[in-house]
Scaffold this motif. Structure first.
Motif, short mmCIF file in Angstrom:
data_model
loop_
_atom_site.label_atom_id
_atom_site.label_comp_id
_atom_site.label_asym_id
_atom_site.label_seq_id
_atom_site.Cartn_x
_atom_site.Cartn_y
_atom_site.Cartn_z
N ARG A 169 0.79 -1.23 -0.06
CA ARG A 169 -0.17 0.06 0.10
C ARG A 169 0.83 1.24 0.02
O ARG A 169 0.69 2.20 -0.61
N GLU A 170 1.79 1.16 0.64
CA GLU A 170 2.79 2.46 0.70
C GLU A 170 3.43 2.75 -0.55
O GLU A 170 3.61 3.78 -0.92
N ARG A 171 3.63 1.55 -1.46
CA ARG A 171 4.32 1.79 -2.62
C ARG A 171 3.30 2.38 -3.73
O ARG A 171 3.86 3.27 -4.35
N GLU A 172 2.10 2.01 -3.36
CA GLU A 172 0.95 2.54 -4.33
C GLU A 172 0.93 4.00 -3.93
O GLU A 172 1.15 4.95 -4.83
N VAL A 173 0.98 4.49 -2.77
CA VAL A 173 0.95 6.12 -2.33
C VAL A 173 2.38 6.66 -2.71
O VAL A 173 2.03 7.89 -3.16
N PHE A 174 3.41 6.09 -2.64
CA PHE A 174 4.70 6.61 -3.10
C PHE A 174 4.41 7.02 -4.31
O PHE A 174 4.86 8.25 -4.75
N LEU A 175 4.22 5.86 -5.39
CA LEU A 175 4.15 6.40 -6.79
C LEU A 175 3.28 7.45 -7.05
O LEU A 175 3.46 8.13 -8.22
N LEU A 176 2.17 7.65 -6.45
CA LEU A 176 1.10 8.54 -6.50
C LEU A 176 1.73 9.90 -6.24
O LEU A 176 1.39 11.02 -6.80
N VAL A 177 2.42 10.17 -5.07
CA VAL A 177 3.05 11.25 -4.58
C VAL A 177 3.84 11.72 -5.58
O VAL A 177 4.04 12.76 -6.11
N LEU A 205 7.75 8.56 4.06
CA LEU A 205 9.04 9.54 4.18
C LEU A 205 10.28 9.24 5.24
O LEU A 205 11.40 9.01 5.05
N ALA A 206 9.63 8.76 6.34
CA ALA A 206 10.44 8.19 7.45
C ALA A 206 11.15 7.04 7.15
O ALA A 206 12.27 6.92 7.21
N LYS A 207 10.63 6.00 6.17
CA LYS A 207 11.21 4.73 5.96
C LYS A 207 12.05 5.02 4.97
O LYS A 207 13.44 4.13 4.95
N LEU A 208 11.95 5.97 4.20
CA LEU A 208 13.01 6.07 2.93
C LEU A 208 14.03 7.12 3.38
O LEU A 208 14.87 7.41 2.53
N GLY A 209 14.01 7.79 4.39
CA GLY A 209 14.74 8.73 4.87
C GLY A 209 14.77 10.05 4.19
O GLY A 209 15.87 10.82 3.71
N LEU A 210 13.51 10.38 3.66
CA LEU A 210 13.09 11.70 2.85
C LEU A 210 12.75 12.69 3.81
O LEU A 210 12.15 12.61 4.66
N ARG A 211 13.04 13.86 3.57
CA ARG A 211 12.46 15.15 4.21
C ARG A 211 11.31 15.48 3.94
O ARG A 211 10.67 15.77 4.78
N ASP A 212 10.56 15.40 2.53
CA ASP A 212 9.52 15.90 2.19
C ASP A 212 9.09 15.14 0.98
O ASP A 212 9.89 14.48 0.31
N ARG A 213 8.05 15.75 0.22
CA ARG A 213 7.22 15.21 -0.82
C ARG A 213 8.06 15.53 -2.06
O ARG A 213 8.49 14.70 -3.28
N VAL A 214 8.92 16.59 -2.05
CA VAL A 214 9.73 16.98 -3.01
C VAL A 214 10.95 15.92 -3.23
O VAL A 214 11.24 15.37 -4.27
N GLN A 215 11.59 15.45 -2.01
CA GLN A 215 12.57 14.45 -2.41
C GLN A 215 11.91 13.19 -2.72
O GLN A 215 12.55 12.37 -3.26
N ALA A 216 10.60 12.82 -2.29
CA ALA A 216 9.95 11.53 -2.87
C ALA A 216 10.04 11.64 -4.41
O ALA A 216 10.19 10.78 -5.24
N VAL A 217 9.69 12.91 -5.18
CA VAL A 217 9.49 12.99 -6.55
C VAL A 217 10.99 12.67 -7.16
O VAL A 217 11.24 11.78 -8.15
#
Length: 231
Positions: A169-177, A205-217
Motif C-alpha cells: 500500500r505504501e508503494r502505491e501511495v509513494f508512486l502517486l505522490v 518519508l520516514a522509512k526512505l529517509g526523505l525530508r518531504d514530498r519534493v525528495q520523494a519525487v
C-alpha cells in the motif's frame, strides 16, 4: 515563534531587497548573511547551526556554489539527512539554471524564482520552516520533467528495490505522490480517507529517509520509477 533566516547571495543588492521584505514580517528575523556558499558554511559553523532556521540560498556563486553548500548543510558524510540542520530554500532563475534538480537531491526543501512576489517569498519561508515542501508536487514534477534529461546520471537506476522498505500500500501511495497527486487525489483514487493517506505519506518519508514530498519525487526519477515527460 520567530523564524531565523540566513541570506546567501553574491549580489548584495538582492540580499538588501530580500532583507527589506522579510524584516517587515513580525515572525521573521534576518540573523545572518553571506556572499557565497563557503562563507555561509563558515557562518553556520561559527553559530553552531543553531542561529538559523531557514537558509535562502542562491545557486550560482563564487568559491562554493549553492548546490555544494546545500549538500554540506543538509546531508552528512554518508548522504543522510543531517539532524537539526537548517532548512534550505533554493533561489533560481529557472529558465537559465539547470541545477535546481541537483539542489533538491542535495537536501534542499524547495526552490523559488528570484523574482518571486514578496507574499509568496514569505509564505514559502514559513512553509519550509514548518517542514513542508515549498512548491506544489505538480509544479515540482514539471520542473523535474524539464531538467531530468539534461542532468548526468550519477548512480544507476535502482528500480523497485528503492522501495523495499515499504508495504504494498505504501508503494502505491509513494508512486502517486511522485506523480504529483495531492493527498485528496490519492485518497479518492485509493478509496481512503485523507487522514489515512497523510499517515502513509509520513511513514513513507520516514522509512526512505526523505525530508518531504519534493525528495520523494526526486527519488522516483532517480530510481527509474518515473520517466521525464511521462509516468
Amino acid at each position: 515563534m520567530t523564524i531565523r533566516v540566513m541570506l546567501v547571495d553574491d549580489q548584495e543588492l538582492l540580499r538588501t531587497g530580500f532583507r527589506m521584505v522579510l524584516q517587515s514580517q513580525p515572525d521573521i528575523e534576518i540573523t545572518a548573511e553571506a556572499g557565497d556558499g563557503a562563507a555561509a558554511l563558515e557562518v553556520l559553523a561559527g553559530a553552531g547551526g543553531r542561529a538559523v532556521d531557514v537558509v535562502l540560498m542562491d545557486i550560482r556563486m563564487p568559491r562554493l556554489d549553492g548546490v555544494q553548500a546545500t549538500r554540506r548543510i543538509c546531508l552528512d558524510d554518508g548522504g543522510l539527512p543531517r539532524p537539526g540542520a537548517p532548512k534550505v530554500l533554493i533561489l533560481t532563475t529557472f529558465d537559465l539554471d539547470e541545477y535546481a534538480f541537483t539542489a533538491l537531491k542535495a537536501g534542499a526543501s524547495g526552490f523559488l524564482l528570484k523574482d518571486v512576489p514578496p507574499p509568496e517569498l514569505v509564505s514559502a519561508i514559513r512553509a519550509v520552516h514548518a517542514g513542508d515542501a515549498v512548491v506544489a508536487p505538480s509544479t515540482t514534477r514539471r520542473m523535474i520533467n524539464r531538467f531530468a534529461e539534461v542532468l548526468p546520471v550519477t548512480q544507476p537506476p535502482t528500480g523497485p528495490t528503492a522501495l523495499a522498505p515499504l508495504t504494498d500500500r505504501e508503494r502505491e501511495v509513494f508512486l502517486l505522490v511522485a506523480q504529483g497527486r495531492s493527498n485528496g487525489e490519492i485518497a479518492a483514487g485509493l478509496t481512503l480517507s485523507e487522514a489515512t493517506v497523510k499517515t502513509h505519506v509520513g511513514r513513507i518519508l520516514a522509512k526512505l529517509g526523505l525530508r518531504d514530498r519534493v525528495q520523494a519525487v526526486v527519488l522516483a526519477y532517480e530510481a527509474g520509477l518515473l520517466k521525464a515527460g511521462g509516468r
